[in-house]
Design a protein around this motif. Structure first.
Motif, PDB file in Angstrom:
ATOM      1  N   ILE A 125      -7.548   0.889  10.815  1.00  0.00           N
ATOM      2  CA  ILE A 125      -7.764  -0.446  10.236  1.00  0.00           C
ATOM      3  C   ILE A 125      -6.395  -1.085  10.043  1.00  0.00           C
ATOM      4  N   ASN A 126      -6.180  -2.216  10.673  1.00  0.00           N
ATOM      5  CA  ASN A 126      -4.867  -2.859  10.667  1.00  0.00           C
ATOM      6  C   ASN A 126      -4.387  -3.155   9.256  1.00  0.00           C
ATOM      7  N   ASN A 127      -3.081  -3.099   9.086  1.00  0.00           N
ATOM      8  CA  ASN A 127      -2.466  -3.422   7.794  1.00  0.00           C
ATOM      9  C   ASN A 127      -2.446  -4.939   7.614  1.00  0.00           C
ATOM     10  N   ILE A 128      -3.541  -5.437   7.047  1.00  0.00           N
ATOM     11  CA  ILE A 128      -3.672  -6.882   6.907  1.00  0.00           C
ATOM     12  C   ILE A 128      -4.235  -7.292   5.548  1.00  0.00           C
ATOM     13  N   PHE A 129      -4.691  -6.321   4.758  1.00  0.00           N
ATOM     14  CA  PHE A 129      -5.362  -6.632   3.506  1.00  0.00           C
ATOM     15  C   PHE A 129      -4.374  -6.727   2.349  1.00  0.00           C
ATOM     16  N   PHE A 130      -4.701  -7.601   1.374  1.00  0.00           N
ATOM     17  CA  PHE A 130      -3.818  -7.850   0.244  1.00  0.00           C
ATOM     18  C   PHE A 130      -3.715  -6.651  -0.691  1.00  0.00           C
ATOM     19  N   THR A 131      -4.830  -6.008  -0.934  1.00  0.00           N
ATOM     20  CA  THR A 131      -4.874  -4.950  -1.941  1.00  0.00           C
ATOM     21  C   THR A 131      -5.418  -3.658  -1.351  1.00  0.00           C
ATOM     22  N   GLU A 132      -5.109  -2.565  -2.037  1.00  0.00           N
ATOM     23  CA  GLU A 132      -5.640  -1.262  -1.647  1.00  0.00           C
ATOM     24  C   GLU A 132      -7.163  -1.266  -1.726  1.00  0.00           C
ATOM     25  N   GLU A 162       4.193  12.481   8.058  1.00  0.00           N
ATOM     26  CA  GLU A 162       5.525  12.161   7.544  1.00  0.00           C
ATOM     27  C   GLU A 162       5.513  10.907   6.676  1.00  0.00           C
ATOM     28  N   PRO A 163       6.397  10.869   5.692  1.00  0.00           N
ATOM     29  CA  PRO A 163       6.455   9.706   4.801  1.00  0.00           C
ATOM     30  C   PRO A 163       7.037   8.471   5.504  1.00  0.00           C
ATOM     31  N   GLU A 164       6.181   7.491   5.756  1.00  0.00           N
ATOM     32  CA  GLU A 164       6.603   6.262   6.430  1.00  0.00           C
ATOM     33  C   GLU A 164       5.968   5.018   5.829  1.00  0.00           C
ATOM     34  N   TYR A 165       5.206   5.195   4.770  1.00  0.00           N
ATOM     35  CA  TYR A 165       4.448   4.077   4.210  1.00  0.00           C
ATOM     36  C   TYR A 165       5.045   3.610   2.886  1.00  0.00           C
ATOM     37  N   GLU A 166       4.777   2.337   2.562  1.00  0.00           N
ATOM     38  CA  GLU A 166       5.199   1.775   1.267  1.00  0.00           C
ATOM     39  C   GLU A 166       4.272   2.225   0.148  1.00  0.00           C
ATOM     40  N   GLY A 167       3.074   2.609   0.495  1.00  0.00           N
ATOM     41  CA  GLY A 167       2.104   3.098  -0.476  1.00  0.00           C
ATOM     42  C   GLY A 167       1.016   3.856   0.251  1.00  0.00           C
ATOM     43  N   PRO A 195      -6.184   4.795   2.559  1.00  0.00           N
ATOM     44  CA  PRO A 195      -5.480   3.515   2.593  1.00  0.00           C
ATOM     45  C   PRO A 195      -3.960   3.730   2.622  1.00  0.00           C
ATOM     46  N   VAL A 196      -3.266   2.967   3.457  1.00  0.00           N
ATOM     47  CA  VAL A 196      -1.802   3.034   3.549  1.00  0.00           C
ATOM     48  C   VAL A 196      -1.252   1.620   3.591  1.00  0.00           C
ATOM     49  N   LYS A 197      -0.018   1.489   3.115  1.00  0.00           N
ATOM     50  CA  LYS A 197       0.605   0.166   3.011  1.00  0.00           C
ATOM     51  C   LYS A 197       1.852   0.100   3.874  1.00  0.00           C
ATOM     52  N   LYS A 198       1.924  -0.973   4.691  1.00  0.00           N
ATOM     53  CA  LYS A 198       3.098  -1.223   5.513  1.00  0.00           C
ATOM     54  C   LYS A 198       3.361  -2.721   5.547  1.00  0.00           C
ATOM     55  N   ALA A 199       4.634  -3.095   5.500  1.00  0.00           N
ATOM     56  CA  ALA A 199       5.023  -4.513   5.552  1.00  0.00           C
ATOM     57  C   ALA A 199       4.270  -5.337   4.517  1.00  0.00           C
TER      58      ALA A 199
END
Length: 461
Positions: free
Chosen positions: A167-174, A130-135, A149-153
């Motif tokens: 892999i936790n959402n902690i990185f600056f870039t894709e 389901e669509p839940e990511y910013e990217g 790769p997925v983007k959150k917050a």
């Protein structure tokens, strides 16, 4: 029988000619479509961008429709829904359709038009996750070790082929998240691979490829660990100063360096196994004096003080492991100093280079260099009170009392050395006892120097 075969072949060629699709741009609608060999629209012009059909069997073409990319078959049916942002993504989905693989085996990032969120769909456009990511980005690798790769917050991480966050959402870039994902696939560098990132408060630390903190975020800045050195060391900044840390957050060089390049240089000494007990590097104290000045001293590679910061300015030890340097003392004058912090001369020199000459004399004598003798060379100094010039030995003791209007360094060597001095407005030359060997009758020191050269070739003492 032969006539029937020829007739059938002619009919087939006619059919192929009529059914052939030729990519055509319509000047009226300003859209792309496809015409048959007779110039009749077989697939009406409705696409913003389109490409020629691929393959002879099970043909498909990549097209852009309503601002998104998809694929059509040779009858104009949308066999890959127009849900993709790029031609390349649609092409990949079309290749999967052509290979007759089931729609759910391969999934692709897609954006939900209702809320702009990203999720993952099969090539029919059915939501798998389901669509839940910013990217979101394309999957990388092959099952079971594949990730996307997925983007959150505002930060990037990765999910696996089952949609589970690995892999936790902690990185600056894709790109950083993808690099971490590639390390996850390889699985060999869990204890070594590091990437510098910040927390939500902007403090820097470092994480492993799962996006978990290994170096806690407590620094103003952390430079990226170098893969060339297997992610062993890097530079970090704390309280405005630089230090070196290892990949587990242990401090290798204390936070004392005001310049990052000096911190890097100190680390290189550690990595190259140099004798660090003798290594010295000029550095300022972290806190200032009452007058706002920052005193200078010398630090070791680990950031500890080798010589306490007590001086207004300091110079480098030769090759940073030499036995002497120079320091500017509280009276604003320079002295030579040894590598243990002992002053070799009194602080009487106006220039650092003058103090360095005194230190060099001491150093040459220490090394037992031929023709080296402490006190042999004298150095011109201006007396602060009277303004007169005289000569001191390497320790700063007066050997020739200050009585001249001006004075230059001694020239020549050993038993014929002389120095130009000025007396009563005229220049002459004296020997090491202060006696004139060239009378003060010349208008400048250069002329006196020429006369001294003539004397030096004849007179020895």
């Amino acid at each position: 029988m032969k006539k029937h075969i020829l007739a059938f072949a002619a009919f087939g060629m006619l059919t192929f000619s009529v059914m052939a699709q030729t990519l055509t741009f319509d000047d009226v609608s300003m859209k792309y479509g496809y015409k048959n060999a007779n110039g009749v629209w077989q697939i009406p012009p409705r696409y913003q961008v389109a490409f020629a059909f691929q393959h002879l069997d099970r043909k498909f073409a990549v097209v852009k429709y309503d601002g998104r990319w998809g694929c059509i078959d040779d009858a104009g049916n949308m066999i890959v829904r127009n849900i993709f942002n790029t031609q390349e993504e649609a092409q990949l989905a079309g290749d999967h359709w052509y290979s007759a693989e089931e729609p759910g085996k391969w999934i692709y990032p897609a954006r939900n038009p209702s809320d702009g969120k990203w999720g993952f769909v099969n090539y029919y456009g059915q939501w798998k996750y389901e669509p839940e990511y910013e990217g979101a980005g394309l999957y990388v690798g092959e099952d079971p070790m594949s990730f996307a790769p997925v983007k959150k917050a505002g930060r990037w991480g990765c999910i696996d082929s089952k949609g589970i966050l690995i892999i936790n959402n902690i990185f600056f870039t894709e790109e950083d998240a993808i690099e971490a994902g590639r390390q996850w696939i390889v699985g060999r560098h869990y204890d070594t691979w590091r990437m510098a990132v910040t927390n939500e408060r902007g403090r820097w630390g470092a994480v492993n490829y799962l996006g978990r903190w290994v170096v806690q975020p407590r620094y103003q800045m952390v430079r990226q660990f170098s893969s060339d050195h297997n992610y062993i060391y890097t530079q970090a900044k704390s309280r405005g100063r630089w230090g070196n840390i290892d990949r587990n957050g242990n401090i290798i060089s204390d936070f004392i360096f005001s310049k990052e390049k000096d911190c890097v240089y100190a680390l290189s000494q550690i990595e190259h196994g140099r004798p660090l007990d003798d290594w010295r590097l000029p550095e300022m104290r972290t806190d200032s004096n009452a007058d706002g000045t920052y005193p200078w001293g010398w630090v070791r590679a680990d950031g500890s003080w080798a010589i306490q910061p007590l001086y207004l300015e300091v110079s480098h030890f030769a090759n940073d492991t030499g036995l002497f340097a120079t320091a500017k003392c509280d009276n604003g004058l320079w002295a030579s100093i040894d590598n243990m912090g002992n002053l070799l001369s009194k602080p009487i020199f106006v220039l650092s280079s003058e103090a360095a000459k005194a230190g060099r004399e001491w150093d040459l004598n220490l090394q037992d260099v031929e023709d080296a003798e402490l006190g042999h060379w004298l150095h011109p100094i201006k007396e602060e009170g009277s303004g007169h010039w005289g000569y001191v030995d390497f320790e700063g003791n007066w050997v020739i009392q200050p009585r001249f209007e001006d004075a230059k360094p001694f020239i020549f060597k050993w038993n014929n050395r002389v120095a130009p001095v000025k007396e009563a407005g005229k220049w002459g030359c004296i020997d090491h006892t202060g006696q004139f060997v060239v009378k003060p009758i010349y208008n400048n020191s250069a002329d006196a120097y020429v006369a001294a050269r003539q004397w030096g070739t004849k007179k020895k003492f």
